[in-house]
Design a protein around this motif. Structure first.
Motif, mmCIF file in Angstrom:
data_model
loop_
_atom_site.group_PDB
_atom_site.id
_atom_site.type_symbol
_atom_site.label_atom_id
_atom_site.label_comp_id
_atom_site.label_asym_id
_atom_site.label_seq_id
_atom_site.Cartn_x
_atom_site.Cartn_y
_atom_site.Cartn_z
ATOM 1 N N PRO A 1 -23.317 -16.466 -47.805
ATOM 2 C CA PRO A 1 -22.135 -17.269 -46.859
ATOM 3 C C PRO A 1 -23.755 -17.451 -45.269
ATOM 4 N N GLN A 2 -23.099 -18.744 -44.749
ATOM 5 C CA GLN A 2 -23.737 -19.193 -43.747
ATOM 6 C C GLN A 2 -23.764 -17.619 -42.777
ATOM 7 N N VAL A 3 -21.853 -17.257 -42.520
ATOM 8 C CA VAL A 3 -21.880 -15.727 -41.621
ATOM 9 C C VAL A 3 -21.860 -14.596 -42.446
ATOM 10 N N PRO A 4 -22.873 -13.526 -42.305
ATOM 11 C CA PRO A 4 -22.645 -12.578 -42.702
ATOM 12 C C PRO A 4 -21.935 -11.564 -42.870
ATOM 13 N N THR A 5 -21.280 -10.752 -43.808
ATOM 14 C CA THR A 5 -20.006 -10.023 -43.368
ATOM 15 C C THR A 5 -20.434 -9.034 -42.297
ATOM 16 N N GLN A 6 -19.490 -9.430 -41.012
ATOM 17 C CA GLN A 6 -19.915 -7.850 -39.981
ATOM 18 C C GLN A 6 -19.254 -6.829 -40.116
ATOM 19 N N GLN A 7 -18.961 -5.744 -38.859
ATOM 20 C CA GLN A 7 -18.097 -4.408 -39.245
ATOM 21 C C GLN A 7 -17.577 -3.988 -37.907
ATOM 22 N N TYR A 8 -17.303 -4.183 -37.892
ATOM 23 C CA TYR A 8 -15.485 -4.089 -37.666
ATOM 24 C C TYR A 8 -15.532 -2.921 -37.259
ATOM 25 N N LYS A 9 -15.970 -2.690 -35.498
ATOM 26 C CA LYS A 9 -15.698 -1.370 -34.088
ATOM 27 C C LYS A 9 -13.748 -1.522 -33.749
ATOM 28 N N MET A 10 -13.729 -0.372 -34.397
ATOM 29 C CA MET A 10 -12.157 0.212 -33.068
ATOM 30 C C MET A 10 -12.797 0.672 -31.804
ATOM 31 N N MET A 11 -11.576 -0.146 -31.016
ATOM 32 C CA MET A 11 -11.771 0.859 -29.892
ATOM 33 C C MET A 11 -11.334 2.436 -29.418
ATOM 34 N N GLN A 12 -9.862 2.547 -30.697
ATOM 35 C CA GLN A 12 -9.245 4.076 -30.323
ATOM 36 C C GLN A 12 -10.725 4.956 -30.604
ATOM 37 N N ASN A 13 -10.139 6.741 -29.718
ATOM 38 C CA ASN A 13 -10.832 7.776 -29.990
ATOM 39 C C ASN A 13 -10.572 8.545 -31.540
ATOM 40 N N ASN A 14 -11.067 8.924 -31.703
ATOM 41 C CA ASN A 14 -10.633 10.107 -32.991
ATOM 42 C C ASN A 14 -9.286 11.080 -32.745
ATOM 43 N N ASP A 15 -9.158 11.263 -31.655
ATOM 44 C CA ASP A 15 -8.211 12.009 -31.355
ATOM 45 C C ASP A 15 -7.011 12.067 -31.950
ATOM 46 N N ILE A 16 -6.565 13.264 -32.309
ATOM 47 C CA ILE A 16 -5.420 13.289 -33.962
ATOM 48 C C ILE A 16 -3.654 14.101 -32.800
ATOM 49 N N VAL A 17 -2.747 13.766 -32.674
ATOM 50 C CA VAL A 17 -1.987 14.840 -32.681
ATOM 51 C C VAL A 17 -0.908 15.365 -33.489
ATOM 52 N N TYR A 18 -1.574 16.819 -34.477
ATOM 53 C CA TYR A 18 -0.670 17.169 -35.381
ATOM 54 C C TYR A 18 0.907 17.692 -34.589
ATOM 55 N N GLY A 19 1.608 18.197 -35.516
ATOM 56 C CA GLY A 19 3.028 18.342 -35.029
ATOM 57 C C GLY A 19 4.284 16.545 -35.378
ATOM 58 N N LEU A 20 5.131 17.518 -36.004
ATOM 59 C CA LEU A 20 6.770 16.856 -35.117
ATOM 60 C C LEU A 20 7.244 16.899 -34.715
ATOM 61 N N LYS A 21 7.833 16.415 -34.233
ATOM 62 C CA LYS A 21 8.822 16.057 -32.885
ATOM 63 C C LYS A 21 10.116 15.793 -32.888
ATOM 64 N N PRO A 22 11.290 16.112 -33.030
ATOM 65 C CA PRO A 22 12.346 15.119 -33.376
ATOM 66 C C PRO A 22 12.704 14.001 -32.725
ATOM 67 N N GLY A 23 13.285 13.203 -33.375
ATOM 68 C CA GLY A 23 14.051 11.999 -32.910
ATOM 69 C C GLY A 23 15.124 11.361 -33.810
ATOM 70 N N PRO A 24 15.793 10.255 -33.518
ATOM 71 C CA PRO A 24 16.269 9.898 -34.179
ATOM 72 C C PRO A 24 16.055 9.035 -35.214
ATOM 73 N N PRO A 25 16.684 9.446 -35.880
ATOM 74 C CA PRO A 25 16.139 8.593 -37.502
ATOM 75 C C PRO A 25 16.367 7.823 -37.816
ATOM 76 N N LYS A 26 15.013 6.744 -38.649
ATOM 77 C CA LYS A 26 14.321 5.652 -38.857
ATOM 78 C C LYS A 26 16.225 4.566 -39.241
ATOM 79 N N LYS A 27 16.350 3.509 -38.827
ATOM 80 C CA LYS A 27 17.317 2.479 -39.943
ATOM 81 C C LYS A 27 16.884 0.870 -40.145
ATOM 82 N N PRO A 28 17.252 0.191 -40.414
ATOM 83 C CA PRO A 28 16.655 -1.525 -40.426
ATOM 84 C C PRO A 28 16.455 -2.121 -39.100
ATOM 85 N N ASN A 29 16.178 -2.294 -38.721
ATOM 86 C CA ASN A 29 16.098 -3.440 -37.079
ATOM 87 C C ASN A 29 17.679 -4.668 -37.761
#
Length: 207
Positions: free
Chosen positions: A86-114
């Motif tokens: 192709p005229q434009v070769p495959t590019q490489q996507y660069k994300m902006m987020q850092n790799n910090d991950i929050v672990y664990g579960l916090k209570p919240g309301p149950p999910k349901k359809p809008n």
């Protein structure tokens, strides 16, 4: 005379048709149509999500991913229609987020359809975006295994890491805002799981 003209026309058109058939397998053509249609669907749906997103951070992710995927779309279509680089070769996507991950579960309301469009939120919209990128990562990986044209196969395979990166970026956004929570095992169970395997000795295989 009519039969003679008919034969001449057949002879003139057949070589081009044969060459095109050699360029792509039938299964590959169906797969390529599926991935191209899938990418169009993602771009179309991102436009719909954009109208409802309020958070500038998520809107920025959507805009950057849309622009990148539009270029990817043109690259894939170019290699599909020509069978050449192709005229434009495959590019490489660069994300902006850092790799910090929050672990664990916090209570919240149950999910349901809008119940109405007014209930759309960043939590749901980012989940829809993640669904799009994850589906395409899977689809492109599967179709790359079935491609016969080497150029289209390479372009398709090289696009998989980009959809993985986009998926990870959306996941990190969701995790940071508590939309995508990550449970962990307790320390003892985690240690046992991590120590379940030993490395194999390296050596020449016996004949």
């Amino acid at each position: 005379m009519f039969n003679q003209q008919n034969n001449d026309q057949t002879q003139n058109t057949t070589p081009g048709m044969v060459q095109m058939n050699k360029n792509h397998g039938g299964h590959e053509l169906f797969d390529a149509h599926e991935i191209i249609a899938g990418i169009i669907s993602m771009l179309d749906q991102y436009q719909m999500y954009d109208q409802h997103i309020q958070d500038p951070e998520l809107k920025d992710i959507l805009k950057r991913q849309s622009a990148f995927v539009t270029t990817m779309y043109n690259t894939i279509v170019g290699s599909f229609t020509t069978g050449s680089d192709p005229q434009v070769p495959t590019q490489q996507y660069k994300m902006m987020q850092n790799n910090d991950i929050v672990y664990g579960l916090k209570p919240g309301p149950p999910k349901k359809p809008n119940q109405s469009i007014s209930e759309l939120s960043e939590k749901g919209l980012s989940a829809y975006m993640l669904g799009q990128t994850k589906s395409l990562a899977t689809l492109l990986a599967m179709t790359a295994l079935e491609m016969t044209n080497p150029v289209l196969r390479r372009v398709t395979a090289d696009s998989v890491p980009n959809f993985i990166e986009m998926s990870y970026e959306i996941f990190l956004y969701q995790n940071k805002h508590g939309y995508y929570q990550v449970p962990q095992l307790n320390d003892q169970d985690m240690a046992q799981m991590l120590q379940s395997y030993a490395t194999a000795p390296q050596g020449n295989m016996s004949h």
